[in-house]
Design a protein around this motif. Structure first.
Motif, PDB file in Angstrom:
ATOM      1  N   ARG A   1     -13.626   1.367 -16.691  1.00 19.29           N
ATOM      2  CA  ARG A   1     -12.316   0.807 -17.029  1.00 19.29           C
ATOM      3  C   ARG A   1     -11.205   1.747 -16.589  1.00 19.29           C
ATOM      4  NH1 ARG A   1     -10.580  -0.010 -23.168  1.00 19.29           N
ATOM      5  NH2 ARG A   1     -10.774   2.221 -22.972  1.00 19.29           N
ATOM      6  N   ALA A   2     -11.409   3.037 -16.753  1.00 19.15           N
ATOM      7  CA  ALA A   2     -10.421   4.015 -16.285  1.00 19.15           C
ATOM      8  C   ALA A   2     -10.307   3.991 -14.761  1.00 19.15           C
ATOM      9  CB  ALA A   2     -10.788   5.418 -16.765  1.00 19.15           C
ATOM     10  N   PHE A   3     -11.435   3.823 -14.081  1.00 15.69           N
ATOM     11  CA  PHE A   3     -11.422   3.733 -12.622  1.00 15.69           C
ATOM     12  C   PHE A   3     -10.650   2.496 -12.163  1.00 15.69           C
ATOM     13  CE2 PHE A   3     -13.414   2.061  -8.740  1.00 15.69           C
ATOM     14  CZ  PHE A   3     -13.170   3.109  -7.877  1.00 15.69           C
ATOM     15  N   TYR A   4     -10.881   1.369 -12.812  1.00 19.09           N
ATOM     16  CA  TYR A   4     -10.162   0.143 -12.457  1.00 19.09           C
ATOM     17  C   TYR A   4      -8.673   0.260 -12.763  1.00 19.09           C
ATOM     18  CZ  TYR A   4     -14.692  -2.176 -11.863  1.00 19.09           C
ATOM     19  OH  TYR A   4     -15.942  -2.532 -11.444  1.00 19.09           O
ATOM     20  N   ALA A   5      -8.329   0.933 -13.848  1.00 24.74           N
ATOM     21  CA  ALA A   5      -6.913   1.134 -14.168  1.00 24.74           C
ATOM     22  C   ALA A   5      -6.240   1.983 -13.092  1.00 24.74           C
ATOM     23  CB  ALA A   5      -6.770   1.787 -15.535  1.00 24.74           C
ATOM     24  N   ALA A   6      -6.938   3.003 -12.605  1.00 22.43           N
ATOM     25  CA  ALA A   6      -6.393   3.816 -11.522  1.00 22.43           C
ATOM     26  C   ALA A   6      -6.250   2.983 -10.249  1.00 22.43           C
ATOM     27  CB  ALA A   6      -7.291   5.023 -11.264  1.00 22.43           C
ATOM     28  N   GLY A   7      -7.206   2.099  -9.993  1.00 24.63           N
ATOM     29  CA  GLY A   7      -7.115   1.213  -8.838  1.00 24.63           C
ATOM     30  C   GLY A   7      -5.947   0.262  -8.934  1.00 24.63           C
ATOM     31  N   VAL A   8      -5.715  -0.279 -10.131  1.00 24.29           N
ATOM     32  CA  VAL A   8      -4.559  -1.168 -10.336  1.00 24.29           C
ATOM     33  C   VAL A   8      -3.269  -0.405 -10.083  1.00 24.29           C
ATOM     34  CG1 VAL A   8      -3.254  -2.418 -12.104  1.00 24.29           C
ATOM     35  CG2 VAL A   8      -5.695  -2.801 -11.881  1.00 24.29           C
ATOM     36  N   LEU A   9      -3.178   0.795 -10.597  1.00 22.65           N
ATOM     37  CA  LEU A   9      -1.978   1.604 -10.386  1.00 22.65           C
ATOM     38  C   LEU A   9      -1.771   1.916  -8.904  1.00 22.65           C
ATOM     39  CD1 LEU A   9       0.336   3.221 -11.702  1.00 22.65           C
ATOM     40  CD2 LEU A   9      -1.219   5.163 -11.760  1.00 22.65           C
ATOM     41  N   MET A  10      -2.839   2.304  -8.227  1.00 23.61           N
ATOM     42  CA  MET A  10      -2.736   2.651  -6.813  1.00 23.61           C
ATOM     43  C   MET A  10      -2.332   1.437  -5.972  1.00 23.61           C
ATOM     44  SD  MET A  10      -5.585   4.137  -4.196  1.00 23.61           S
ATOM     45  CE  MET A  10      -6.356   2.553  -3.923  1.00 23.61           C
ATOM     46  N   TRP A  11      -2.948   0.287  -6.221  1.00 25.95           N
ATOM     47  CA  TRP A  11      -2.629  -0.890  -5.411  1.00 25.95           C
ATOM     48  C   TRP A  11      -1.266  -1.473  -5.770  1.00 25.95           C
ATOM     49  CZ3 TRP A  11      -4.619  -0.966  -1.031  1.00 25.95           C
ATOM     50  CH2 TRP A  11      -5.916  -0.529  -0.822  1.00 25.95           C
ATOM     51  N   THR A  12      -0.789  -1.245  -6.978  1.00 24.18           N
ATOM     52  CA  THR A  12       0.578  -1.651  -7.314  1.00 24.18           C
ATOM     53  C   THR A  12       1.585  -0.848  -6.502  1.00 24.18           C
ATOM     54  OG1 THR A  12      -0.110  -2.228  -9.557  1.00 24.18           O
ATOM     55  CG2 THR A  12       2.237  -1.876  -9.201  1.00 24.18           C
ATOM     56  N   VAL A  13       1.358   0.464  -6.457  1.00 22.56           N
ATOM     57  CA  VAL A  13       2.250   1.325  -5.671  1.00 22.56           C
ATOM     58  C   VAL A  13       2.163   0.970  -4.194  1.00 22.56           C
ATOM     59  CG1 VAL A  13       2.645   3.714  -4.953  1.00 22.56           C
ATOM     60  CG2 VAL A  13       2.224   3.185  -7.358  1.00 22.56           C
ATOM     61  N   ALA A  14       0.947   0.747  -3.698  1.00 22.21           N
ATOM     62  CA  ALA A  14       0.774   0.427  -2.279  1.00 22.21           C
ATOM     63  C   ALA A  14       1.428  -0.911  -1.933  1.00 22.21           C
ATOM     64  CB  ALA A  14      -0.711   0.390  -1.923  1.00 22.21           C
ATOM     65  N   ALA A  15       1.284  -1.900  -2.803  1.00 19.99           N
ATOM     66  CA  ALA A  15       1.891  -3.206  -2.532  1.00 19.99           C
ATOM     67  C   ALA A  15       3.410  -3.115  -2.579  1.00 19.99           C
ATOM     68  CB  ALA A  15       1.384  -4.237  -3.547  1.00 19.99           C
ATOM     69  N   ALA A  16       3.942  -2.377  -3.528  1.00 20.15           N
ATOM     70  CA  ALA A  16       5.400  -2.225  -3.614  1.00 20.15           C
ATOM     71  C   ALA A  16       5.941  -1.485  -2.396  1.00 20.15           C
ATOM     72  CB  ALA A  16       5.773  -1.487  -4.899  1.00 20.15           C
ATOM     73  N   TRP A  17       5.265  -0.411  -2.009  1.00 18.62           N
ATOM     74  CA  TRP A  17       5.703   0.371  -0.853  1.00 18.62           C
ATOM     75  C   TRP A  17       5.645  -0.466   0.426  1.00 18.62           C
ATOM     76  CZ3 TRP A  17       8.151   4.778   0.075  1.00 18.62           C
ATOM     77  CH2 TRP A  17       8.097   5.305   1.348  1.00 18.62           C
ATOM     78  N   THR A  18       4.533  -1.157   0.622  1.00 15.41           N
ATOM     79  CA  THR A  18       4.380  -1.957   1.835  1.00 15.41           C
ATOM     80  C   THR A  18       5.334  -3.142   1.838  1.00 15.41           C
ATOM     81  OG1 THR A  18       2.031  -1.467   1.574  1.00 15.41           O
ATOM     82  CG2 THR A  18       2.608  -2.838   3.382  1.00 15.41           C
ATOM     83  N   GLY A  19       5.553  -3.721   0.666  1.00 21.85           N
ATOM     84  CA  GLY A  19       6.517  -4.813   0.583  1.00 21.85           C
ATOM     85  C   GLY A  19       7.931  -4.357   0.872  1.00 21.85           C
ATOM     86  N   TRP A  20       8.221  -3.117   0.548  1.00 17.21           N
ATOM     87  CA  TRP A  20       9.560  -2.559   0.802  1.00 17.21           C
ATOM     88  C   TRP A  20       9.746  -2.252   2.286  1.00 17.21           C
ATOM     89  CZ3 TRP A  20      13.909  -2.002  -1.924  1.00 17.21           C
ATOM     90  CH2 TRP A  20      14.902  -1.142  -1.430  1.00 17.21           C
ATOM     91  N   ILE A  21       8.720  -1.634   2.889  1.00 19.22           N
ATOM     92  CA  ILE A  21       8.806  -1.220   4.280  1.00 19.22           C
ATOM     93  C   ILE A  21       8.607  -2.409   5.237  1.00 19.22           C
ATOM     94  CG2 ILE A  21       7.789   0.289   6.048  1.00 19.22           C
ATOM     95  CD1 ILE A  21       9.327   1.772   3.872  1.00 19.22           C
ATOM     96  N   HIS A  22       7.548  -3.186   4.993  1.00 21.43           N
ATOM     97  CA  HIS A  22       7.205  -4.320   5.867  1.00 21.43           C
ATOM     98  C   HIS A  22       7.026  -5.572   5.017  1.00 21.43           C
ATOM     99  CE1 HIS A  22       6.481  -1.474   9.106  1.00 21.43           C
ATOM    100  NE2 HIS A  22       5.672  -0.796   8.307  1.00 21.43           N
ATOM    101  N   PRO A  23       8.096  -6.226   4.625  1.00 21.93           N
ATOM    102  CA  PRO A  23       7.940  -7.411   3.777  1.00 21.93           C
ATOM    103  C   PRO A  23       7.181  -8.529   4.504  1.00 21.93           C
ATOM    104  CG  PRO A  23      10.262  -7.000   4.305  1.00 21.93           C
ATOM    105  CD  PRO A  23       9.467  -5.929   4.935  1.00 21.93           C
ATOM    106  N   ALA A  24       6.329  -9.200   3.763  1.00 15.99           N
ATOM    107  CA  ALA A  24       5.528 -10.345   4.240  1.00 15.99           C
ATOM    108  C   ALA A  24       4.599  -9.977   5.391  1.00 15.99           C
ATOM    109  CB  ALA A  24       6.427 -11.507   4.633  1.00 15.99           C
ATOM    110  N   SER A  25       4.186  -8.716   5.455  1.00 16.42           N
ATOM    111  CA  SER A  25       3.243  -8.306   6.496  1.00 16.42           C
ATOM    112  C   SER A  25       1.809  -8.492   5.995  1.00 16.42           C
ATOM    113  CB  SER A  25       3.471  -6.843   6.885  1.00 16.42           C
ATOM    114  OG  SER A  25       3.156  -5.999   5.799  1.00 16.42           O
ATOM    115  N   ARG A  26       0.871  -8.373   6.910  1.00 17.80           N
ATOM    116  CA  ARG A  26      -0.536  -8.506   6.548  1.00 17.80           C
ATOM    117  C   ARG A  26      -0.955  -7.394   5.582  1.00 17.80           C
ATOM    118  NH1 ARG A  26      -4.692  -9.059  11.268  1.00 17.80           N
ATOM    119  NH2 ARG A  26      -3.779 -11.125  11.286  1.00 17.80           N
ATOM    120  N   GLN A  27      -0.445  -6.187   5.783  1.00 13.78           N
ATOM    121  CA  GLN A  27      -0.785  -5.068   4.898  1.00 13.78           C
ATOM    122  C   GLN A  27      -0.316  -5.338   3.465  1.00 13.78           C
ATOM    123  OE1 GLN A  27       0.821  -4.625   7.813  1.00 13.78           O
ATOM    124  NE2 GLN A  27      -0.595  -3.442   9.086  1.00 13.78           N
TER     125      GLN A  27
END
Length: 97
Positions: free
Chosen positions: A21-47
């Motif tokens: 559960r702790a591992f999944y929580a870290a994954g959720v946090l990491m992918w939230t940051v990655a999605a926000a960053w990628t959405g900011w830099i390259h909105p609507a991109s495949r990444q």
């Protein structure tokens, strides 16, 4: 009488569920940051869409692990904490004269 579907769960399984559960929580946090960053830099991109997909996957896994852990907690609470040697009063020994 206990239901037939109630299976005893070991403390080891509960510890493993807490770790995952702790591992999944870290994954959720990491992918939230990655999605926000990628959405900011390259909105609507495949990444961005891949990051959002992985965020949804890790969120689902986190929810599933949390529900399983919540379900097994009452079963584990009724078992003794340690399964080592039993502690009982030792009868006093008398020394021979």
């Amino acid at each position: 009488m206990a239901p037939k579907t109630d299976h005893p769960v070991s403390l080891r399984a509960v510890r493993q569920l807490r770790r995952i559960r702790a591992f999944y929580a870290a994954g959720v946090l990491m992918w939230t940051v990655a999605a926000a960053w990628t959405g900011w830099i390259h909105p609507a991109s495949r990444q961005m869409w891949v990051s959002l997909l992985l965020l949804a996957v890790f969120t689902g896994l986190l929810v599933t692990a949390s529900l399983w852990l919540q379900r097994v907690r009452p079963a584990v609470a009724n078992t003794p904490a340690h399964r080592g040697a039993r502690r009982h009063a030792v009868a006093p020994r008398h020394a021979n004269a």
